[in-house]
Design a protein around this motif. Structure first.
Motif, mmCIF file in Angstrom:
data_model
loop_
_atom_site.group_PDB
_atom_site.id
_atom_site.type_symbol
_atom_site.label_atom_id
_atom_site.label_comp_id
_atom_site.label_asym_id
_atom_site.label_seq_id
_atom_site.Cartn_x
_atom_site.Cartn_y
_atom_site.Cartn_z
ATOM 1 N N GLY A 44 38.222 50.946 60.904
ATOM 2 C CA GLY A 44 39.504 49.287 60.851
ATOM 3 C C GLY A 44 39.754 48.846 60.186
ATOM 4 O O GLY A 44 40.971 48.109 60.679
ATOM 5 N N ASN A 45 39.804 48.690 59.077
ATOM 6 C CA ASN A 45 39.953 47.164 57.831
ATOM 7 C C ASN A 45 41.262 48.052 56.983
ATOM 8 O O ASN A 45 40.909 48.449 55.920
ATOM 9 N N SER A 46 42.333 47.797 57.627
ATOM 10 C CA SER A 46 43.677 48.626 57.610
ATOM 11 C C SER A 46 44.404 47.449 56.050
ATOM 12 O O SER A 46 45.424 47.242 56.330
ATOM 13 N N GLY A 47 43.911 46.459 55.637
ATOM 14 C CA GLY A 47 44.616 46.138 54.819
ATOM 15 C C GLY A 47 45.271 45.029 55.111
ATOM 16 O O GLY A 47 46.458 44.806 55.092
ATOM 17 N N THR A 48 44.598 44.270 56.598
ATOM 18 C CA THR A 48 45.430 42.864 56.644
ATOM 19 C C THR A 48 45.293 42.279 55.984
ATOM 20 O O THR A 48 43.976 41.604 55.495
ATOM 21 N N VAL A 49 46.215 41.607 56.280
ATOM 22 C CA VAL A 49 46.221 39.533 55.098
ATOM 23 C C VAL A 49 45.519 38.511 55.149
ATOM 24 O O VAL A 49 44.957 38.909 56.945
ATOM 25 N N THR A 50 45.011 38.271 54.704
ATOM 26 C CA THR A 50 43.840 37.095 54.954
ATOM 27 C C THR A 50 44.333 36.063 54.368
ATOM 28 O O THR A 50 44.795 35.699 53.874
ATOM 29 N N SER A 51 43.318 34.991 55.154
ATOM 30 C CA SER A 51 43.727 33.249 54.201
ATOM 31 C C SER A 51 42.320 32.930 54.281
ATOM 32 O O SER A 51 41.952 32.216 54.204
ATOM 33 N N THR A 52 42.152 34.142 52.809
ATOM 34 C CA THR A 52 41.476 34.139 51.699
ATOM 35 C C THR A 52 41.693 33.572 50.451
ATOM 36 O O THR A 52 41.896 34.594 49.927
ATOM 37 N N ILE A 53 40.594 32.893 49.817
ATOM 38 C CA ILE A 53 39.891 33.131 48.488
ATOM 39 C C ILE A 53 39.308 33.587 47.793
ATOM 40 O O ILE A 53 38.542 34.102 49.018
ATOM 41 N N ALA A 54 39.256 34.186 46.839
ATOM 42 C CA ALA A 54 37.573 34.496 46.176
ATOM 43 C C ALA A 54 37.832 34.307 44.499
ATOM 44 O O ALA A 54 38.374 33.809 43.640
ATOM 45 N N LYS A 55 36.332 34.003 44.281
ATOM 46 C CA LYS A 55 35.647 33.533 43.325
ATOM 47 C C LYS A 55 34.801 35.183 42.306
ATOM 48 O O LYS A 55 34.422 35.228 43.162
ATOM 49 N N VAL A 56 35.066 35.410 40.973
ATOM 50 C CA VAL A 56 35.451 36.209 40.234
ATOM 51 C C VAL A 56 33.306 35.981 39.881
ATOM 52 O O VAL A 56 33.124 35.113 39.624
ATOM 53 N N THR A 57 31.984 36.387 40.802
ATOM 54 C CA THR A 57 31.147 36.670 39.601
ATOM 55 C C THR A 57 30.279 37.140 38.385
ATOM 56 O O THR A 57 29.317 37.597 38.611
ATOM 57 N N VAL A 58 31.475 38.211 38.334
ATOM 58 C CA VAL A 58 31.045 38.482 36.616
ATOM 59 C C VAL A 58 32.256 39.144 35.415
ATOM 60 O O VAL A 58 33.046 38.227 35.826
ATOM 61 N N GLY A 59 32.092 38.694 34.425
ATOM 62 C CA GLY A 59 32.994 38.362 33.445
ATOM 63 C C GLY A 59 33.546 39.811 33.386
ATOM 64 O O GLY A 59 32.788 40.916 33.114
ATOM 65 N N GLY A 60 35.203 39.620 32.926
ATOM 66 C CA GLY A 60 35.947 40.721 31.842
ATOM 67 C C GLY A 60 36.133 41.610 33.511
ATOM 68 O O GLY A 60 35.767 43.239 33.188
ATOM 69 N N LEU A 61 36.096 40.780 34.569
ATOM 70 C CA LEU A 61 36.754 41.664 35.815
ATOM 71 C C LEU A 61 37.954 42.421 35.721
ATOM 72 O O LEU A 61 38.971 41.252 35.548
ATOM 73 N N ASN A 62 37.933 43.052 35.779
ATOM 74 C CA ASN A 62 40.005 44.042 35.170
ATOM 75 C C ASN A 62 40.963 44.088 36.686
ATOM 76 O O ASN A 62 40.290 44.561 38.103
ATOM 77 N N MET A 63 41.908 43.315 36.427
ATOM 78 C CA MET A 63 42.642 43.360 37.617
ATOM 79 C C MET A 63 43.639 44.641 37.244
ATOM 80 O O MET A 63 44.333 44.801 36.079
ATOM 81 N N ARG A 64 44.256 45.609 38.355
ATOM 82 C CA ARG A 64 44.116 47.315 38.255
ATOM 83 C C ARG A 64 45.302 46.307 38.563
ATOM 84 O O ARG A 64 45.924 46.186 39.857
ATOM 85 N N GLU A 65 46.554 47.943 38.558
ATOM 86 C CA GLU A 65 48.031 47.555 39.002
ATOM 87 C C GLU A 65 48.382 48.512 40.437
ATOM 88 O O GLU A 65 48.597 48.405 41.069
ATOM 89 N N THR A 66 47.174 49.482 40.623
ATOM 90 C CA THR A 66 47.142 49.617 41.555
ATOM 91 C C THR A 66 44.611 50.266 42.737
ATOM 92 O O THR A 66 44.828 49.932 41.513
#
Length: 626
Positions: free
Chosen positions: A369-391
């Motif tokens: 049931g993890n259905s895309g719920t909006v969160t009050s969360t931030i994140a720190k990238v843990t690898v170099g060169g992580l791709n952010m994608r359009e979809t």
């Protein structure tokens, strides 16, 4: 009484005793030891007068591993069932001579209907097969196959068209015979030792096998879903337990109807009976067999909703959804929405919902049931060169590359994809390569944590003085789970009881439940009793953000050492399968040495089990809070 009269009375008594119990003395076979599995059953048949053995050079042999012939079987079963030989003037079979001992028992078996014959021959010297045995015993000992007609066939190699199918079911469910690895091997010959066991079980409850589960006949009106298998050679089992019998295997793409979800298992129909497969190796499909696509929007239930199997109100109801529940929508058909609730796809009435998000390009919601719920969360990238994608797809267009340590805002999470924004750009990243950080409240709320108590079931792990690793770590694991869930985490355990998931199943379970960290719990051992203390492992491999693994290992290890007063053996790099094959932060904890007296006393103490559990819990909290 004079001496002659006394002598006469004694002689008569002895003669009568010998006459009425000619087979009461145990026959000693040179090739049957008292320790043999079938010793008691063979002696039982001796007591019935059903077997004598072979005389060779003054010694008696049973020849237990030799195939029993059809003629021998006729004699053994007629006598064991209380029958008498029958002498006829003309043989009923062209290959059996009148006047022989076997002829009299075969003729009696014929009148009692113990054997199926169609050619005018009996084939007395042919080996009796397992399928023929099932027919003979049901007839001889009045076991009615109709009593088992509604039970499923437990054997993968017996089809409904097999002439002996009903008789095979009868001997199985009566505790007389069983197969191996889900097969009955109907054409295999029966040995003399086996046939003695089969007759003893059929004739006396004392020798019967534990009665197996009587499989229900599949009721197709109770189907709640359809799945496609995602791996080759997936085991189909008789029970929701990794140690239960295997009925067969299904390969990638195989489709099975689902009748219930039981923890990490799916109850399915397989070859006309109910069976179970691991949920980790299956994905739900639409009821028409098509793959469930991406979610197009989210809605909120305006009232308590029925979840229907098909898009109409006369269809089977497979669930109930509370008012106010947020749901992802994957398709609209004739006024109904296809959604996913508690891991199960189904249809809800469109008019009983309100749209809360008009466009969310996301993957299907996960099975919890993890259905895309909006969160009050931030994140720190843990690898170099992580791709952010359009979809939310590995094939999606790359919008930008994120450096290790970059802080991004998380808008929603669906499956393994997080919708994020940074520097005015919004896109999607794989959450395995970021550390999710709650900005308020519990640091572990909504975090998906996989706990893996090692070993289990047929594998006890290390053992000392009757204490097993599997029992210790499941107690610790269950306590850790309670503590994490009380703090708002979503916790999934590879096992919650005495079962044995394989290493591959543990890894797949983690991935299919969208795990964010993985903690495997173990107990150590050594040849030297002086070895003691706690150590925690992580793994360095290609594309693995090992620094996160290392941090998690240190936090947990430090807490255990400090709180349980354990010797600190440190944090170490080792390529254990379960941590080597993860891309999320994963560690393997060795609580202490069961082979060391001091450590063992702690490992089996309820007080220290609580301390170990609290320490692992605190280590996880520390990891997310720093």
């Amino acid at each position: 009484m004079n001496q002659k009269l006394i002598t006469l009375v004694v002689a008569i008594f002895l003669a009568c005793t010998l006459a009425v119990t000619p087979t009461s003395a145990k026959v000693v076979f040179e090739d049957v030891a008292k320790t043999d599995d079938t010793y008691d059953e063979i002696q039982y048949l001796i007591s019935l007068g059903a077997i004598k053995g072979y005389q060779e050079k003054g010694k008696t042999y049973y020849k237990p591993n030799m195939s029993v012939t059809r003629a021998q079987a006729a004699k053994m079963v007629v006598i064991s069932a209380g029958g008498q030989p029958l002498t006829v003037s003309q043989s009923s079979y062209t290959d059996l001579k009148v006047g022989t001992e076997f002829s009299t028992y075969v003729e009696r078996a014929k009148t009692l209907g113990y054997f199926q014959t169609t050619s005018g021959k009996f084939y007395p010297n042919d080996a009796l097969t397992r399928e023929e045995m099932s027919y003979v015993l049901t007839k001889a000992f009045n076991i009615n196959p109709d009593d088992f007609k509604d039970y499923g066939m437990p054997f993968n190699d017996i089809s409904s068209s097999n002439t002996y199918a009903s008789y095979i079911k009868a001997v199985y469910y009566s505790g007389i015979a069983k197969g191996s690895n889900g097969n009955y091997m109907p054409k295999s010959s029966v040995t003399r030792a086996q046939f003695a066991s089969f007759i003893a079980r059929a004739n006396s409850d004392k020798y019967r096998l534990p009665l197996p589960q009587k499989f229900e006949k599949v009721d197709t009106t109770k189907v709640i879903g359809l799945i496609s298998v995602t791996t080759d050679a997936l085991n189909v089992r008789t029970e929701p337990d990794a140690t239960s019998n295997i009925l067969g295997k299904v390969n990638t793409g195989g489709k099975l109807s689902v009748y219930a979800i039981k923890g990490s298992w799916l109850k399915v129909s397989y070859q006309g009976q109910y069976a179970y497969i691991s949920k980790s190796y299956a994905k739900f499909l639409e009821q028409d067999g098509n793959t469930i696509g991406t979610a197009t929007k989210s809605v909120t239930a305006n009232q308590t909703l029925n979840l229907y199997y098909k898009p109409n109100s006369s269809s089977k109801t497979i669930g109930s959804i509370n008012n106010g529940t947020k749901l992802s929508v994957y398709k609209e058909i004739d006024g109904y929405y296809l959604t996913m609730y508690n891991g199960l796809p189904g249809y809800i009435v469109k008019s009983s919902t309100t749209v809360v998000q008009t466009s969310t390009p996301s993957t299907p919601s996960d099975t919890h049931g993890n259905s895309g719920t909006v969160t009050s969360t931030i994140a720190k990238v843990t690898v170099g060169g992580l791709n952010m994608r359009e979809t939310a797809s590995a094939d999606g267009k790359v919008l930008k590359s994120l450096a290790k340590g970059t802080t991004i805002t998380v808008q929603s999470i669906s499956g393994y994809w997080a919708k994020v924004s940074v520097g005015g750009v919004t896109g999607y990243v794989n959450k395995s390569y970021v550390k999710l950080i709650n900005q308020s409240g519990s640091s572990i709320k909504n975090r998906i944590i996989i706990l893996d108590p090692g070993h289990g079931g047929k594998d006890p792990g290390t053992v000392k003085e009757g204490n097993t690793e599997k029992a210790i770590v499941i107690k610790v694991g269950n306590l850790v789970r309670k503590k994490l869930e009380a703090a708002g985490a979503k916790v999934y355990m590879t096992r919650t009881g005495d079962t044995y998931p394989t290493l591959e199943e543990r890894v797949a379970y983690t991935k299919n439940n969208f795990g964010e960290i993985y903690v495997s719990i173990h107990v150590n051992s050594a040849t030297s009793s002086s070895a003691k203390g706690t150590e925690t492992y992580y793994n360095i491999s290609t594309d693995d953000q090992y620094e996160e693994d290392q941090k998690l290992a240190k936090y947990i290890n430090n807490e255990i050492v400090a709180n349980a007063n354990m010797k600190d053996r440190g944090v170490k790099n080792m390529g254990y399968y379960v941590i080597k094959n993860m891309i999320i932060p994963s560690v393997l904890v060795e609580l202490g040495f069961i082979t060391n007296t001091e450590d063992r006393q702690k490992l089996i103490s309820d007080k220290y089990v609580e301390i170990y559990a609290q320490s692992i819990y605190k280590g996880i909290v520390d990891y997310y809070g720093n």
